[in-house]
Design an enzyme around this catalytic site. Structure first.
Site, mmCIF file in Angstrom:
data_model
loop_
_atom_site.group_PDB
_atom_site.id
_atom_site.type_symbol
_atom_site.label_atom_id
_atom_site.label_comp_id
_atom_site.label_asym_id
_atom_site.label_seq_id
_atom_site.Cartn_x
_atom_site.Cartn_y
_atom_site.Cartn_z
ATOM 1 N N SER A 1 2.705 0.615 -6.758
ATOM 2 C CA SER A 1 3.398 -0.431 -5.921
ATOM 3 C C SER A 1 4.636 -0.987 -6.661
ATOM 4 O O SER A 1 5.856 -1.271 -6.282
ATOM 5 C CB SER A 1 2.670 -1.622 -5.317
ATOM 6 O OG SER A 1 1.508 -1.414 -4.960
ATOM 7 N N GLY B 1 -9.047 3.360 -8.328
ATOM 8 C CA GLY B 1 -8.273 4.375 -8.796
ATOM 9 C C GLY B 1 -8.090 4.630 -10.153
ATOM 10 O O GLY B 1 -8.446 3.669 -10.983
ATOM 11 N N LEU C 1 0.923 -1.255 0.153
ATOM 12 C CA LEU C 1 -0.070 -0.202 -0.025
ATOM 13 C C LEU C 1 0.866 1.419 0.037
ATOM 14 O O LEU C 1 1.815 1.478 0.644
ATOM 15 C CB LEU C 1 -0.927 0.117 1.182
ATOM 16 C CG LEU C 1 -2.044 -1.176 1.393
ATOM 17 C CD1 LEU C 1 -2.893 -1.033 2.644
ATOM 18 C CD2 LEU C 1 -2.770 -1.466 0.035
ATOM 19 N N HIS D 1 -3.538 4.238 -2.388
ATOM 20 C CA HIS D 1 -4.434 3.469 -1.760
ATOM 21 C C HIS D 1 -4.939 3.935 -0.642
ATOM 22 O O HIS D 1 -6.164 3.745 -0.022
ATOM 23 C CB HIS D 1 -3.731 2.141 -1.225
ATOM 24 C CG HIS D 1 -3.236 1.276 -2.281
ATOM 25 N ND1 HIS D 1 -1.686 1.064 -2.454
ATOM 26 C CD2 HIS D 1 -3.580 0.553 -3.312
ATOM 27 C CE1 HIS D 1 -1.426 0.277 -3.492
ATOM 28 N NE2 HIS D 1 -2.539 -0.169 -3.910
ATOM 29 N N GLN E 1 -4.608 -12.546 -12.771
ATOM 30 C CA GLN E 1 -4.692 -11.378 -13.731
ATOM 31 C C GLN E 1 -3.120 -11.164 -14.201
ATOM 32 O O GLN E 1 -2.645 -10.242 -14.730
ATOM 33 C CB GLN E 1 -5.079 -10.165 -13.048
ATOM 34 C CG GLN E 1 -4.227 -9.643 -11.719
ATOM 35 C CD GLN E 1 -5.164 -8.328 -11.302
ATOM 36 O OE1 GLN E 1 -6.141 -9.036 -10.270
ATOM 37 N NE2 GLN E 1 -4.520 -7.438 -11.211
#
Ligand code: AMP
Length: 293
Positions: A187, A148, A34, A38, A62
């Site tokens: 990240s 986001g 995070l 976030h 994914q």
């Protein structure tokens, strides 16, 4: 100092909690590691709902076979500190086998907005995203979920899934949180070397230049040329651009070469580029005020 959130790691635990939960439930799905982007989502969800739930799950479906699944940054203890600081009530952090037990065989796919951009260069990516988010929605049954706009395509794809499958969940996209020099927080920025980190804000600067170009050269052909020139410039500066495109939103319909551009319509200029081994994405959204997702 806020109280620590309660942590659930199993489907049984979260299901049991959900059966008893009352009031407006807000949800922010993440893959952990995070950062302030976030944290912004968490702060908003907390201020708008009675109960806030954060999920932390690095979703294997994914990631492509050659992508960074095994080295994706994991900072669970720090994530919990951020969650506590932001007043999160519950953290759901399941294991991969909890979400995808042996023999798992069901996937959900959006088949239009997921095709261009990351859908083209990361085959199967959005199928993994829609599948995990639907599973999380089914478990948490939130009233409101926040995402986001850093991942603008993901947001528009999920919006469509919610609409098409009549999930009745409100979702909103939150503007991209950036470093002071314009680099979108991610990240994956943790992978960048010192030198790469200095270079990385050029992506945002390129997007801003394109936005200015669009104001002064709205004719299709010259705008297309400015996109192509920007891509060349970024490649010459050491990036490897995967795509740099201007699309109509929310449908994510790519503007074809030379199409006249109405600069007052909602548009997204989206960019993905490798810097060394790190893949970075960024975008800017124009005329958001006219956007009806
Ligand atoms: P991730 O952990 O990368 O899957 O992201 C979880 C959520 O945080 C997604 O909805 C992202 O779009 C959002 N997010 C990631 N980076 C940013 C950022 N820089 N600003 C705003 N939201 C972000």
């Amino acid at each position: 100092m806020s109280n620590s959130p309660q942590i659930f790691t199993t489907i049984a635990e979260i299901t049991d909690w959900r059966r008893k939960a009352r009031g407006q439930i807000g949800f922010v799905p993440t893959m952990g590691a995070l950062h302030e982007g976030h944290a912004t989502l968490l702060r908003q969800i907390r201020s708008r709902c009675d109960t806030s739930v954060l999920s932390i799950f690095v979703n294997p479906t994914q990631f492509g076979p050659k992508e960074d699944l095994s080295k994706y940054p994991k900072t669970f203890e720090r994530d919990l500190e951020i969650a506590a600081r932001e007043g999160v009530d519950f953290v759901f952090a399941p294991s991969p086998t909890e979400m995808y037990p042996f023999g798992y065989s069901t996937f959900v796919e959006e088949t239009s907005r997921s095709l261009p951009l990351c859908g083209k260069v990361r085959p199967g990516h959005f199928r993994g995203v829609t599948t995990i988010v639907l599973k999380l929605f089914n478990l948490i049954r939130p009233d409101l979920a926040l995402f986001g706009l850093k991942d603008a395509q993901q947001f528009f794809v999920l919006k469509k899934m919610i609409q098409d499958l009549n999930l009745g969940i409100r979702v909103e996209g939150i503007p991209t949180v950036r470093e002071k020099d314009g680099l979108a927080l991610s990240s994956r920025n943790a992978y960048l070397s010192g030198e790469e980190r200095e270079k990385a804000p050029q992506l945002h600067q390129a997007l801003l230049r394109i936005k200015e170009n669009l104001k002064t050269h709205p004719s299709g052909a010259s705008f297309t040329r400015s996109l192509e020139q920007t891509e060349k410039d970024l490649n010459a500066q050491g990036f490897q651009v995967q795509y740099l495109e201007c699309l109509e939103i929310p449908e994510l319909k790519p503007l074809k070469d030379g199409d006249p551009i109405d600069p007052t319509r909602p548009l997204c200029i989206a960019l993905a580029a490798y810097l060394g081994k790190t893949r970075l994405i960024d975008n800017i959204i124009l005329n958001e005020e006219h956007l009806q997702v």
